[in-house]
Write a protein that holds these residues in place. Structure first.
Motif, PDB file in Angstrom:
ATOM      1  N   THR A  90       0.837  -1.207   0.000  1.00 33.96           N
ATOM      2  CA  THR A  90       0.000   0.000   0.000  1.00 33.96           C
ATOM      3  C   THR A  90       0.866   1.249   0.000  1.00 33.96           C
ATOM      4  N   SER A  91       1.919   1.265   0.809  1.00 36.95           N
ATOM      5  CA  SER A  91       2.844   2.403   0.859  1.00 36.95           C
ATOM      6  C   SER A  91       3.480   2.632  -0.510  1.00 36.95           C
ATOM      7  N   LEU A  92       3.877   1.528  -1.140  1.00 39.41           N
ATOM      8  CA  LEU A  92       4.474   1.581  -2.468  1.00 39.41           C
ATOM      9  C   LEU A  92       3.510   2.202  -3.476  1.00 39.41           C
ATOM     10  N   ALA A  93       2.265   1.704  -3.485  1.00 39.64           N
ATOM     11  CA  ALA A  93       1.257   2.181  -4.436  1.00 39.64           C
ATOM     12  C   ALA A  93       0.932   3.654  -4.241  1.00 39.64           C
ATOM     13  N   MET A  94       0.673   4.050  -2.989  1.00 34.57           N
ATOM     14  CA  MET A  94       0.283   5.430  -2.694  1.00 34.57           C
ATOM     15  C   MET A  94       1.422   6.412  -2.947  1.00 34.57           C
ATOM     16  N   ALA A  95       2.626   6.063  -2.505  1.00 34.53           N
ATOM     17  CA  ALA A  95       3.779   6.952  -2.681  1.00 34.53           C
ATOM     18  C   ALA A  95       4.104   7.133  -4.159  1.00 34.53           C
ATOM     19  N   ALA A  96       4.075   6.039  -4.929  1.00 41.48           N
ATOM     20  CA  ALA A  96       4.390   6.112  -6.356  1.00 41.48           C
ATOM     21  C   ALA A  96       3.349   6.927  -7.123  1.00 41.48           C
ATOM     22  N   GLN A  97       2.069   6.681  -6.813  1.00 44.99           N
ATOM     23  CA  GLN A  97       1.003   7.361  -7.556  1.00 44.99           C
ATOM     24  C   GLN A  97       0.931   8.854  -7.249  1.00 44.99           C
ATOM     25  N   LYS A  98       1.082   9.221  -5.989  1.00 44.01           N
ATOM     26  CA  LYS A  98       1.021  10.641  -5.634  1.00 44.01           C
ATOM     27  C   LYS A  98       2.263  11.385  -6.115  1.00 44.01           C
ATOM     28  N   SER A  99       3.397  10.704  -6.134  1.00 36.63           N
ATOM     29  CA  SER A  99       4.610  11.313  -6.682  1.00 36.63           C
ATOM     30  C   SER A  99       4.475  11.489  -8.191  1.00 36.63           C
ATOM     31  N   ALA A 100       3.768  10.544  -8.832  1.00 37.08           N
ATOM     32  CA  ALA A 100       3.542  10.636 -10.280  1.00 37.08           C
ATOM     33  C   ALA A 100       2.695  11.862 -10.628  1.00 37.08           C
ATOM     34  N   LEU A 101       1.806  12.267  -9.716  1.00 38.62           N
ATOM     35  CA  LEU A 101       1.029  13.492  -9.927  1.00 38.62           C
ATOM     36  C   LEU A 101       1.959  14.702  -9.986  1.00 38.62           C
ATOM     37  N   ALA A 102       2.975  14.704  -9.136  1.00 39.29           N
ATOM     38  CA  ALA A 102       3.964  15.793  -9.131  1.00 39.29           C
ATOM     39  C   ALA A 102       4.750  15.802 -10.444  1.00 39.29           C
ATOM     40  N   VAL A 103       5.027  14.610 -10.964  1.00 41.87           N
ATOM     41  CA  VAL A 103       5.744  14.498 -12.244  1.00 41.87           C
ATOM     42  C   VAL A 103       4.881  15.059 -13.370  1.00 41.87           C
ATOM     43  N   LEU A 104       3.596  14.732 -13.370  1.00 37.18           N
ATOM     44  CA  LEU A 104       2.669  15.264 -14.382  1.00 37.18           C
ATOM     45  C   LEU A 104       2.600  16.785 -14.293  1.00 37.18           C
ATOM     46  N   ASP A 105       2.601  17.294 -13.073  1.00 40.25           N
ATOM     47  CA  ASP A 105       2.562  18.739 -12.854  1.00 40.25           C
ATOM     48  C   ASP A 105       3.810  19.387 -13.437  1.00 40.25           C
ATOM     49  N   LYS A 106       4.962  18.768 -13.205  1.00 43.39           N
ATOM     50  CA  LYS A 106       6.218  19.295 -13.724  1.00 43.39           C
ATOM     51  C   LYS A 106       6.218  19.309 -15.252  1.00 43.39           C
ATOM     52  N   GLU A 107       5.616  18.282 -15.840  1.00 46.21           N
ATOM     53  CA  GLU A 107       5.571  18.170 -17.304  1.00 46.21           C
ATOM     54  C   GLU A 107       4.491  19.053 -17.918  1.00 46.21           C
ATOM     55  N   ASN A 108       3.783  19.791 -17.062  1.00 40.86           N
ATOM     56  CA  ASN A 108       2.761  20.732 -17.525  1.00 40.86           C
ATOM     57  C   ASN A 108       1.637  20.038 -18.297  1.00 40.86           C
ATOM     58  N   ASP A 109       1.234  18.880 -17.803  1.00 41.22           N
ATOM     59  CA  ASP A 109       0.128  18.144 -18.408  1.00 41.22           C
ATOM     60  C   ASP A 109      -1.125  19.029 -18.412  1.00 41.22           C
ATOM     61  N   ALA A 110      -1.834  19.085 -19.531  1.00 40.31           N
ATOM     62  CA  ALA A 110      -2.966  20.004 -19.704  1.00 40.31           C
ATOM     63  C   ALA A 110      -4.073  19.769 -18.673  1.00 40.31           C
ATOM     64  N   GLU A 111      -4.460  18.526 -18.473  1.00 42.35           N
ATOM     65  CA  GLU A 111      -5.547  18.227 -17.525  1.00 42.35           C
ATOM     66  C   GLU A 111      -5.103  18.466 -16.082  1.00 42.35           C
ATOM     67  N   MET A 112      -3.835  18.179 -15.801  1.00 46.07           N
ATOM     68  CA  MET A 112      -3.308  18.439 -14.457  1.00 46.07           C
ATOM     69  C   MET A 112      -3.280  19.935 -14.197  1.00 46.07           C
ATOM     70  N   ARG A 113      -2.948  20.702 -15.233  1.00 43.54           N
ATOM     71  CA  ARG A 113      -2.903  22.168 -15.100  1.00 43.54           C
ATOM     72  C   ARG A 113      -4.289  22.726 -14.781  1.00 43.54           C
ATOM     73  N   THR A 114      -5.316  22.203 -15.448  1.00 42.51           N
ATOM     74  CA  THR A 114      -6.690  22.645 -15.195  1.00 42.51           C
ATOM     75  C   THR A 114      -7.121  22.266 -13.782  1.00 42.51           C
ATOM     76  N   ARG A 115      -6.763  21.064 -13.360  1.00 43.08           N
ATOM     77  CA  ARG A 115      -7.097  20.622 -11.998  1.00 43.08           C
ATOM     78  C   ARG A 115      -6.454  21.540 -10.960  1.00 43.08           C
ATOM     79  N   VAL A 116      -5.211  21.906 -11.193  1.00 43.36           N
ATOM     80  CA  VAL A 116      -4.499  22.792 -10.259  1.00 43.36           C
ATOM     81  C   VAL A 116      -5.195  24.148 -10.167  1.00 43.36           C
TER      82      VAL A 116
END
Length: 242
Positions: A90-116
């Motif tokens: 569970t720690s592995l899944a949650m840490a990886a997925q939430k960190s991946a959101l930060a990666v998407l944010d860094k890459e300026n993903d369009a949908e992530m940008r709108t969510r922000v």
């Protein structure tokens, strides 16, 4: 209106059942040791540093509102106390997925940008800390008394509509982050094939919960619109009789 109310009750019961099953799965996988031997904090830190996101902090939280999450504005990945120092799947899944959101944010993903951009409206808006149930009760009272009915009803409908839109955005970005998390865990050797399958099962439950939230938000919106129509018709009938 009775049909919509019936569907709302069914969706709410289903949501309750999914939440219970998700909690059980969350705890079960949290008791299972992960193969990389790292805590949730260490996994998140490793992924963030690997993607040049050293400025993003990893913190523990006991907050019901935030839970396991990523914050663009506070520059941090939050992990629940249950997964913070736990070396589990569970720690592995949650840490990886939430960190991946930060990666998407860094890459300026369009949908992530709108969510922000929309997130502050949910957390810091004038009705941010008023639950939807309370807003619904207020609408019921205001519509029955006629006191500032139109104004408050429009505000209430706006909130339900915003919740529905946010549910769609959250689901899309969370699923993107899940896909990215799989890639990261494979590339960095953080998970075995069996663990990746366990992560998929856990994420699938979260996705079902997100979809159910969307359905409830949509049904609430439809119900409130029907309420307004019924109120307008009753007002019109009363005026005609007078």
């Amino acid at each position: 209106m009775s049909v919509v109310v019936g569907l709302l009750i069914i969706a709410s019961i289903f949501a309750f059942g999914i939440s219970i099953y998700l909690s059980i799965s969350y705890v079960r996988y949290n008791k299972k040791q992960n193969s990389c031997g790292k805590t949730g904090e260490q996994i998140a830190r490793k992924i963030l540093d690997h993607h040049e996101l050293g400025h993003i902090k990893v913190s523990k939280t006991g907050s019901i509102m935030f839970g396991n999450s990523y914050s663009h504005y506070f520059k941090k990945v939050r992990l629940r106390r249950l997964t913070w120092q736990k070396r589990s799947v569970t720690s592995l899944a949650m840490a990886a997925q939430k960190s991946a959101l930060a990666v998407l944010d860094k890459e300026n993903d369009a949908e992530m940008r709108t969510r922000v951009r929309l997130t502050p409206l949910i957390y810091f808006g004038p009705i941010a800390f008023v639950p939807m149930v309370v807003i619904g009760v207020l609408l019921d009272v205001l519509l029955s008394t006629g006191f500032c009915g139109i104004l408050f009803t429009v505000l209430g409908l706006g909130f339900y509509l915003l919740s529905f839109v946010m549910s769609i955005l959250v689901l899309k970005t969370e699923k993107k982050a899940q896909k990215r998390a799989y890639e990261i865990m494979k590339e960095e050797g953080l998970a075995t094939e069996e663990e990746l399958e366990s992560c998929k099962k856990l994420f699938r439950l979260y996705n079902i919960e997100y979809i159910n939230d969307m359905v409830i938000a949509l049904l609430e919106l439809i119900y409130r619109v029907l309420q307004i129509v019924a109120y307008a018709q009753n007002s019109s009938s009363s005026s005609s009789k007078s």
